[in-house]
Enzyme design. Structure first.
Site, PDB file in Angstrom:
ATOM      1  N   ARG A  77      30.807-114.247  19.862  1.00 15.20           N
ATOM      2  CA  ARG A  77      30.685-115.550  20.518  1.00 15.20           C
ATOM      3  C   ARG A  77      31.022-116.652  19.513  1.00 15.20           C
ATOM      4  NH1 ARG A  77      25.700-119.031  21.265  1.00 15.20           N
ATOM      5  NH2 ARG A  77      26.405-120.633  22.722  1.00 15.20           N
ATOM      6  N   HIS A 121      29.858-127.077  21.497  1.00 16.37           N
ATOM      7  CA  HIS A 121      28.694-126.809  20.656  1.00 16.37           C
ATOM      8  C   HIS A 121      28.452-128.043  19.785  1.00 16.37           C
ATOM      9  CE1 HIS A 121      26.162-123.356  18.873  1.00 16.37           C
ATOM     10  NE2 HIS A 121      25.747-124.461  18.282  1.00 16.37           N
ATOM     11  N   GLU A 166      23.249-125.305  24.603  1.00 16.91           N
ATOM     12  CA  GLU A 166      22.014-126.046  24.374  1.00 16.91           C
ATOM     13  C   GLU A 166      22.139-127.545  24.624  1.00 16.91           C
ATOM     14  OE1 GLU A 166      20.109-122.985  21.074  1.00 16.91           O
ATOM     15  OE2 GLU A 166      20.612-125.006  20.436  1.00 16.91           O
ATOM     16  N   ASN A 289      19.215-118.859  24.726  1.00 21.66           N
ATOM     17  CA  ASN A 289      18.953-118.850  23.286  1.00 21.66           C
ATOM     18  C   ASN A 289      17.448-118.985  23.072  1.00 21.66           C
ATOM     19  OD1 ASN A 289      21.718-118.905  23.082  1.00 21.66           O
ATOM     20  ND2 ASN A 289      21.849-120.975  22.249  1.00 21.66           N
ATOM     21  N   TYR A 291      14.280-118.676  20.091  1.00 23.07           N
ATOM     22  CA  TYR A 291      13.868-118.532  18.695  1.00 23.07           C
ATOM     23  C   TYR A 291      12.355-118.435  18.534  1.00 23.07           C
ATOM     24  CZ  TYR A 291      18.654-119.520  17.319  1.00 23.07           C
ATOM     25  OH  TYR A 291      20.002-119.441  17.154  1.00 23.07           O
ATOM     26  N   GLU A 343      21.754-116.336  21.679  1.00 24.04           N
ATOM     27  CA  GLU A 343      21.307-116.588  20.308  1.00 24.04           C
ATOM     28  C   GLU A 343      19.865-116.125  20.169  1.00 24.04           C
ATOM     29  OE1 GLU A 343      21.716-120.547  18.681  1.00 24.04           O
ATOM     30  OE2 GLU A 343      23.689-120.817  19.604  1.00 24.04           O
TER      31      GLU A 343
END
Length: 434
Positions: A77, A121, A166, A289, A291, A343
């Site tokens: 990606r 991005h 995002e 994504n 985290y 991600e």
């Protein structure tokens, strides 16, 4: 470690983004982006670091793809630098920039690696920022034109095209708190920017589909589970508000044609007639994504998160259960397309010693998150693939080169790439899984 089992057709990948790795900021006709402008302003980034050179991937893509292939992943990606292919974000196109992505895609395909393209991005062409940036509704049309051209150019060869990565970061970090480019601090502007990002996403999907683009089309959203620190009403309200502003703010318009309500949510954008119909285009896939979780405490001082599994070099709590909780929650709340984890990664205080990088905390992080992913899949969530963030140590936005997320160590002095222990572990995991 517990055994991990995934379906044989599960896709394994690594991820990067253009401004974080490409460098060659002023070469071959590339125009400046808002991150070029922002990072060159004193005090905006760690020690004034910029992405001028980054990982020099623009010049090293050929050997970099060989390195990716050596990992055994089947997917990569990456994002397009809009100002490399269209220097001002409107008007003339740059054939040298377009040709670079042609070469990159062809090289990936020659190695049996599926290219997954992200159109945006965070690196808006400065030429569009000068005309109002994402605060201007006109930018949504420029983005649709850009998506159409890139879709026509690459859509017959790539495995997927995602519009935005995002959008919360672009809107909130870039326009509310000013931590990211362009550095604005205006809550009302940030909310309008969020709406324009969603609107541009819908227009881009319409444009690419009208042009007959064959690649699956979607969007990538950063999301978290949210935990109230205590059972108090204040903390419960805070948790509901933060989940609404972080997750539902982007999911509800796409899937339910509305913005969410929650205690304390008071700022809303100007919405024109038919905007929600445009935003709510069918998705071929949804990228998530993840985290860490959000820990909601209204106490003063706040009740700290437990951090039972530690924190990474960004100070983010390791909380894999949040990934499973989140995926099952959105699966209940929305009629979802197939999901990719686009991600998930760990920033470590990594050091090259004797030609090796021992990064066992990163291995533990990925293993526990894959176990959580497996749990969500067993509960019925349709998840098709996983991309580790990031392939390389790279330019980590306002943190500059101080934070290392990569499974490949980069010596920024000489651009030497070294596989960390986590790269070898990930590679072994993929091969055993097949």
């Amino acid at each position: 470690m517990s055994e991990l089992k995934f379906p044989p057709n599960f896709s394994w990948g690594v991820a990067t983004s253009a401004y974080q790795i490409e460098g060659a900021a002023a070469e071959d006709g590339r125009g400046p982006s808002i991150w070029d402008t922002f990072s060159h302003q004193p005090g905006k980034t760690f020690e004034g670091h910029t992405g001028d050179v980054a990982c020099d991937h623009y010049h090293r893509y050929d050997t970099d793809v060989d390195l990716i292939a050596s990992l055994g992943v089947d997917a990569y990606r990456f994002s397009i630098s809009w100002s490399r292919v269209q220097p001002k974000g409107h008007g003339a196109w740059n054939e040298k920039g377009l040709a670079f992505y042609d070469r990159l895609v062809d090289k990936l395909l020659s190695k049996g690696i599926k290219p997954h393209v992200t159109l945006y991005h965070w690196d808006l062409p400065q030429g569009l920022q000068d005309l109002g940036g994402w605060g201007s509704r006109d930018t949504t049309d420029c983005f649709a034109d850009y998506a159409d051209v890139m879709g026509r150019r690459l859509g017959d060869r790539v495995a997927s095209i995602c519009t935005h990565n995002e959008p919360w970061c672009t809107a909130h970090l870039g326009h509310h708190v000013g931590q990211f480019a362009p550095g604005d601090q205006d809550p009302q502007l940030a909310i309008q920017v969020a709406h324009h990002l969603l609107l541009s996403h819908g227009k881009a999907l319409q444009a690419m589909r009208a042009s007959g683009v064959k690649a699956p089309l979607g969007i990538v959203l950063n999301q978290s589970s949210v935990t109230a620190a205590t059972p108090s009403q204040a903390d419960r309200d805070s948790a509901e508000r933060q989940y609404a502003s972080f997750v539902r703010w982007y999911m509800d318009p796409i899937f339910l044609k509305r913005y969410p309500t929650a205690p304390g949510l008071t700022i809303y954008p100007t919405v024109s007639e038919n905007d929600f119909n445009t935003i709510a285009q069918p998705l071929d896939f949804l990228g998530i994504n993840y985290y860490t979780r959000i820990w909601a405490s209204e106490s003063s001082p706040p009740v700290p998160a437990p951090n039972a599994m530690g924190v990474n070099d960004m100070g983010w709590e390791t909380y894999p259960q949040g990934l499973s909780d989140l995926l099952q929650q959105i699966d209940r709340d929305y009629d979802l397309p197939p999901i990719y984890i686009t991600e998930n990664g760990f920033a470590g205080d990594d050091h090259l010693v004797g030609g090796k990088v021992a990064d066992s905390p990163r291995i533990a992080y990925v293993h526990t998150h894959l176990a959580a992913l497996q749990q969500a899949m067993q509960a019925g969530v349709d998840i098709r693939g996983y991309f580790y963030w990031s392939l390389f140590d790279n330019y980590e936005w306002n943190s500059g080169y101080a934070k290392r997320f990569g499974i490949v160590h980069v010596d920024y002095e000489n651009q030497q790439r070294t596989l960390k222990d986590s790269a070898h572990w990930y590679s072994d995991l993929i091969r055993k899984g097949r």
